[in-house]
Enzyme design. Structure first.
Site, PDB file in Angstrom:
ATOM      1  CG  ASN A 218      63.943  36.387  23.394  1.00 24.92           C
ATOM      2  OD1 ASN A 218      63.934  36.943  24.486  1.00 24.92           O
ATOM      3  ND2 ASN A 218      63.352  35.218  23.203  1.00 24.92           N
ATOM      4  CG  HIS A 269      57.681  32.073  25.300  1.00 24.14           C
ATOM      5  ND1 HIS A 269      57.821  32.172  26.655  1.00 24.14           N
ATOM      6  CD2 HIS A 269      58.893  32.407  24.784  1.00 24.14           C
ATOM      7  CE1 HIS A 269      59.057  32.529  26.949  1.00 24.14           C
ATOM      8  NE2 HIS A 269      59.727  32.689  25.822  1.00 24.14           N
ATOM      9  CE1 TYR A 278      60.201  36.727  26.701  1.00 26.48           C
ATOM     10  CE2 TYR A 278      58.151  36.290  27.853  1.00 26.48           C
ATOM     11  CZ  TYR A 278      59.469  35.978  27.594  1.00 26.48           C
ATOM     12  OH  TYR A 278      60.050  34.917  28.246  1.00 26.48           O
TER      13      TYR A 278
END
Length: 989
Positions: A218, A269, A278
């Site tokens: 992210n 996560h 990811y």
């Protein structure tokens, strides 16, 4: 090429492998010479490079290699242009993407505009350079940033769309259309982007209009948004701020956080193994940004970037087999109808070629290109020539034919496929374990086997945004068997049709589960992991604790050259439901292509056939594997079935298009039925991948494998052909020639005149483990891992002390041969005779904290300062001290962070008592000794204190624990706690 839309109620991360649009945005050739106008303008150079990254640059559009991609772009553009809304009073640009509640529709609109921009700039399309198309694109962008994505818009639904999905598609489209933009338009685009991405390190929390620090993939995505926007707006501060923000994502994560770990696990996560989702986003973003900024004043120079270069070979590549990204590390992405292992693997292959461009190591670059060429050739599902049906209207379900790859990806793939000087690399033979994310991969010629487990640190499975609704048992020991002859196993409608209660390798309660039951939960067990032997073989195990029922058991996999030996023990449940262990549940694609043999006899099978058989010694599914059952009298209650299973992607993913048709696939299954309420049930079998019926029968007639033990205490096997004994000890004990004093995984091989002993502590609970191997003839130490000591090789026993504390399940290896024996080393482990802490500040500096179950360390001022003190009676230690380690068990207990360091000090005096010492009376800290790292996960940290140990009559070794600089608070257990008491390890000769 395909649209990246996921419809109502599903918000998600960027799909990595959804066709040309997605692939083209992930991994494309970057090192093209900038055009002449860009050569003297740093910002123009960045824009030119990024445009080439997105589009593939000046391709030869007449080459047949690009035909599917160009045709696909034409089809998409035509479909989107025929349905785009225009004029005043419109509420969305496409009617199947209504705005106001589902944020994915916002990012999907920008993605469609980006697709149109690609059709505009790509040579050879029906729309190349079309003034009409350019006007349509810019009108669409202007409408979006003036209305639904205006800086004043209130975010709803999913932060990802507002901060990443929209921003990246918007700025990518602007880069592609840059020559047509006005300064006013560029300013308006940046105003919207900056309104929602106020900082490259701040992740939006929509529910309370706040932000939280972004991490991992992210963070990289947000940094990418700012860097490309900086190139668009020609703002150096924007770019440099984002480049600086990348640095926190580059160091290894120690525990519990999101990102890359030192064993090259990739977790996201907070506890999900995500290398193939990811992780690939982060690898792709990094490679793209490294190449984009290369040679500029904003180049990424952080030395921790080397962690990711190393992880390409040691963390990413192990999970790609024949160009397929293993589903064991793709998390909830497995439930996406348009994101298969083949598509994810193709994207990763293209990304590998990017990294080959990025590295300055020419040898490494050549190796990566060879690996990529092999993957491209062997991935026959997603190829540069493959096409697919892509949905262009989510209301009607209308589709068009598009490329499975995309122009830019094809351009990079062709650079190796057409280069005769590059020899495609074969799949390696290897065994690798990733204890930080509870995954293992075993590779042998013609096949690979991946094992997915869960623990106190790794979730059973994850559901977010309605994705992966039936992932109940994917983390309970599922075994993924990949075969050279069956690259379609997990991408041929597997996840929407497979019986989710009967996943291969799992032992599962057959009671029904609700959607998402048990997601994001952690089993209360730490015995998960194993030992790696000579990088080729491995012992893997887990303690099973099922979700929602009291099913428990112990499972082991011993990974050899001919197959995988699977043992189960202590299988116990009182739920009243049957408990099944799935030996196999294979998608055979088409009935009739595979025959089933049981005990050498071919069965007559058709859809709906089933049989429960006793005294089963062997079975074989032709084209898949042989199965040998390790009971002398054969296995009982073995259930065989050939079943047509029907499902829909909406069953496992609530956001899948409702217009998708049902899928039906035939599954050939083999399972042990342990019955209802089993107590201490067991199983034992060998999977022999690619074995024919003849080979299976031959193996069954003369097996090289035998079971040494299969109990809740230890599971162990020997393989006479390999000279190998492997044992997973769930408690201290003995199995054959191996004895341990604590839980451990131990693998031993006697081959070619060399003895190899591999040891790990899968529980992460022990500071040290003592191992004895009863074997003669091996007396000389050839090599030994740091942290492992061969104490003695005399008397027909090899004795070792392994410092497993803080190793997080890593394997330690010793190799021995014939020759001179080393000096005998004695290991002494001492408990503390005094252990407490003192606290500064006028409130606490006269207070004593003796007798408490924990002690604290924090380098701070005033009342926040705390120093831990310990004493050990070392008077009985004899010989010369060669090493001493202070082992402390504890965790970071500070809201300021999750990782910090501790340093041991020699104290100026030992004339203090645990029940009397205070901050004002404590001895001073002397010489700084060893330093170690500790995290917020309870674990051991070892500090070298060799020079501080004194021996002889009346000797007391007094030590302090503090921090060299201001740091986070750490709580450590004392001898008054029920576990984790301090230990002083002393080695003497």
């Amino acid at each position: 090429m395909t649209d990246q839309y996921i419809p109502a109620n599903l918000t998600r991360r960027r799909l990595l492998t959804v066709g040309a649009a997605g692939l083209g945005a992930l991994a494309l050739p970057l090192r093209f010479a900038p055009n002449a106008s860009a050569s003297t303008d740093a910002y123009a150079t960045l824009r030119s490079t990024w445009a080439t990254y997105l589009s593939g640059g000046a391709i030869n559009s007449s080459s047949s290699a690009f035909t599917p991609a160009i045709s696909g772009l034409n089809n998409l553009a035509a479909a989107y242009l025929s349905t785009i809304e225009t004029g005043s009073g419109i509420t969305t640009l496409w009617s199947d993407l209504p705005l106001g509640s589902v944020s994915a529709n916002l990012s999907s609109i920008f993605t469609r505009l980006k697709t149109l921009a690609l059709a505009y700039v790509t040579p050879g399309t029906n729309y190349t350079g079309s003034a009409s198309l350019a006007s349509t694109i810019l009108t669409g962008l202007d409408w979006m940033v003036a209305g639904p994505y205006a800086p004043t818009a209130k975010p709803y639904n999913n932060w990802w769309d507002w901060q990443i999905g929209c921003t990246q598609a918007l700025e990518d489209t602007a880069i592609l259309m840059y020559s047509q933009l006005s300064s006013t338009e560029i300013s308006s685009y940046w105003a919207s982007i900056n309104a929602f991405v106020t900082s490259p390190s701040a992740q939006m929390i929509i529910s309370n209009s706040s932000t939280t620090p972004a991490t991992g993939a992210n963070l990289l995505d947000l940094c990418r948004s700012w860097i490309v926007a900086g190139a668009l707006t020609e703002n150096s501060t924007t770019i440099s701020t984002a480049v600086s923000a990348i640095s926190p994502a580059l160091p290894f994560v120690m525990c519990g956080g999101n990102g890359l770990y030192s064993d090259y696990s990739f977790i996201f996560h907070s506890g999900v193994a995500y290398t193939g989702s990811y992780g690939t986003v982060e690898f792709a973003d990094l490679a793209a940004l490294v190449l984009l900024l290369d040679g500029s004043t904003w180049a990424i120079t952080d030395s921790n970037l080397q962690n990711f270069y190393n992880a390409i070979t040691d963390g990413l590549a192990p999970f790609v087999y024949n160009g397929l990204m293993m589903d064991s590390v793709r998390g909830r992405a497995i439930s996406r109808y348009n994101s298969s292992d083949a598509q994810a693997g193709f994207a990763t292959t293209i990304n590998l070629l990017q990294w080959a461009e990025a590295t300055t190591d020419s040898t490494q670059a050549a190796q990566w290109r060879a690996v990529a060429k092999g993957w491209l050739q062997r991935n026959t599902v997603t190829t540069i020539a493959a096409t697919q049906s892509s949905i262009v209207n989510y209301t009607s379900g209308a589709t068009v034919t598009t490329s499975a790859a995309g122009v830019a990806s094809i351009a990079l793939a062709e650079s190796v496929l057409t280069d005769s000087s590059i020899t495609a690399a074969a799949e390696p033979v290897a065994h690798q374990q990733f204890p930080n994310m509870a995954r293992a991969v075993h590779r042998q010629p013609g096949w690979a086997y991946s094992i997915a487990m869960s623990s106190e640190q790794i979730q059973r499975y994850e559901v977010i945004n309605g994705e992966n609704l039936h992932g109940w048992y994917t983390g309970d020991g599922m075994g993924y068997l990949y075969l050279d002859g069956d690259v379609a196993q997990f991408n041929d409608a597997y996840w929407d049709t497979v019986d989710a209660y009967l996943l291969p390798g799992t032992t599962a309660d057959q009671g029904t589960h609700a959607n998402s039951a048990g997601q994001a939960t952690f089993p209360a067990t730490r015995w998960v992991g194993g030992s790696v032997l000579n990088s080729t073989y491995g012992a893997v195990g887990m303690q099973l604790k099922a979700y929602s029922t009291n099913l428990t058991g112990y499972k082991s996999w011993f990974c050899l050259d001919s197959g995988v030996v699977c043992l189960g023990a202590g299988i116990t449940s009182t739920s009243g439901n049957n408990v099944l262990t799935a030996v196999e549940n294979r998608n055979v694609h088409t009935i009739g292509d595979n025959s089933l043999y049981i005990n050498g006899t071919e069965q007559s099978i058709s859809a709906g056939w089933s049989s429960t058989v006793n005294a089963v010694h062997s079975a074989c599914i032709t084209g898949v594997a042989g199965y040998y059952f390790l009971w002398p009298a054969g296995a009982n209650n073995v259930e065989f079935a050939l079943t047509n299973l029907t499902g829909n992607w909406t069953d496992v993913n609530s956001g899948a298009p409702t217009t998708l048709a049902n899928d039906t696939r035939p599954y050939l299954s083999i399972a042990f039925n342990h019955g209802a309420d089993p107590s201490g049930a067991t199983y034992s079998y060998v999977v022999l991948p690619n074995a024919t019926e003849t080979q299976t029968a031959a193996y069954a007639a003369s097996p090289s494998v035998s079971v040494v033990s299969n109990t809740s205490t230890v599971q162990s096997i020997t393989d006479s052909s390999l000279g190998m004994t492997m044992a997973n000890f769930f408690a201290a004990g003995t199995a054959g020639s191996i004895t341990v004093n604590a839980p451990a995984s131990v693998s031993v091989q006697d081959a070619s005149g060399e003895l190899t002993i591999a040891v790990s502590d899968p529980t992460w609970n022990s500071a040290t483990v003592e191992v004895n191997v009863a074997i003669s003839g091996f007396t000389s130490v050839t090599s030994v891992s740091s942290g492992m000591t061969v104490l003695s090789t005399s008397g027909g026993v090899v004795s070792l002390l392994v410092e497993t504390g803080g190793s997080r399940g890593a394997t330690f290896t010793a190799k021995l041969s014939t020759g001179a024996a080393p000096s005998v080393t004695t290991a002494t482990l001492l408990g503390a005779t005094a252990n407490t802490y003192v606290r500064g500040g006028t409130t606490y500096d006269t207070e004593n904290f003796g007798g408490e179950t924990s002690m604290v360390v924090k380098n701070a001022t005033g009342t926040y300062e705390r120093i831990s003190l310990l004493q050990f009676n070392t008077s009985a230690v004899t010989g010369t001290v060669t090493k001493a380690v202070l082992w402390l068990n504890g965790y970071v207990a500070d809201s300021g962070g999750s990782q910090t360091s501790l340093t041991a000090y020699k104290l100026s005096s030992s004339s203090w008592t645990e029940t009397g010492v205070t901050f004002n009376t404590a001895p001073t800290l002397g010489t700084a000794l060893g330093t170690g790292q500790i995290s917020d996960l309870t674990d051991w940290v070892g500090l070298d204190v060799t020079s501080a140990v004194t021996t002889g009559t009346g000797a007391v070794t007094a030590l302090g624990v503090y921090q060299a600089v201001a740091a986070l608070a750490v709580e450590l257990y004392t001898s008054h706690a029920t576990s984790g008491a301090p230990i002083l390890e002393i080695l003497t000769t």
